[in-house]
Design a protein around this motif. Structure first.
Motif, PDB file in Angstrom:
ATOM      1  N   ALA A  17     -30.065  62.923  23.485  1.00  0.00           N
ATOM      2  CA  ALA A  17     -31.376  62.673  24.038  1.00  0.00           C
ATOM      3  C   ALA A  17     -32.194  62.099  23.380  1.00  0.00           C
ATOM      4  O   ALA A  17     -33.116  61.017  23.513  1.00  0.00           O
ATOM      5  N   TRP A  18     -32.338  62.461  22.169  1.00  0.00           N
ATOM      6  CA  TRP A  18     -33.224  61.573  20.830  1.00  0.00           C
ATOM      7  C   TRP A  18     -32.773  60.125  20.779  1.00  0.00           C
ATOM      8  O   TRP A  18     -33.624  59.459  20.814  1.00  0.00           O
ATOM      9  N   SER A  21     -33.510  58.235  23.876  1.00  0.00           N
ATOM     10  CA  SER A  21     -35.094  58.000  24.032  1.00  0.00           C
ATOM     11  C   SER A  21     -35.573  57.178  22.779  1.00  0.00           C
ATOM     12  O   SER A  21     -36.141  56.098  23.322  1.00  0.00           O
ATOM     13  N   LEU A  25     -37.316  53.403  23.776  1.00  0.00           N
ATOM     14  CA  LEU A  25     -38.526  53.038  23.300  1.00  0.00           C
ATOM     15  C   LEU A  25     -38.419  51.634  22.645  1.00  0.00           C
ATOM     16  O   LEU A  25     -39.340  50.781  22.652  1.00  0.00           O
TER      17      LEU A  25
END
Length: 51
Positions: A17-18, A21, A25
Motif C-alpha cells: 500500500a505504501w 501510494s 504520487l
C-alpha cells in the motif's frame, strides 16, 4: 526493527500500500510537470503567432 518491518504479519499489505501510494504520487508529479511544460509551450506558440 525487524518486528516493525514485519508489521505483525501484515507487512505485504502495508508495504505494498505504501509502495502503490508513493508510485501514484510520483506519477501525479510527473504528469503535472509534463502538463505544465506543454501549457507553457502552447502559450509560447500563441504569443509568437499573435506578434
Amino acid at each position: 526493527m525487524s518486528e516493525f518491518l514485519a508489521m505483525g504479519g501484515y507487512a505485504v499489505w502495508v508495504w505494498s500500500a505504501w509502495g502503490l501510494s508513493a508510485a501514484a504520487l510520483i506519477g501525479l508529479v510527473i504528469f503535472a510537470l509534463a502538463e505544465r511544460r506543454a501549457a507553457a509551450e502552447r502559450l509560447r506558440r500563441l504569443e509568437t503567432d499573435e506578434a
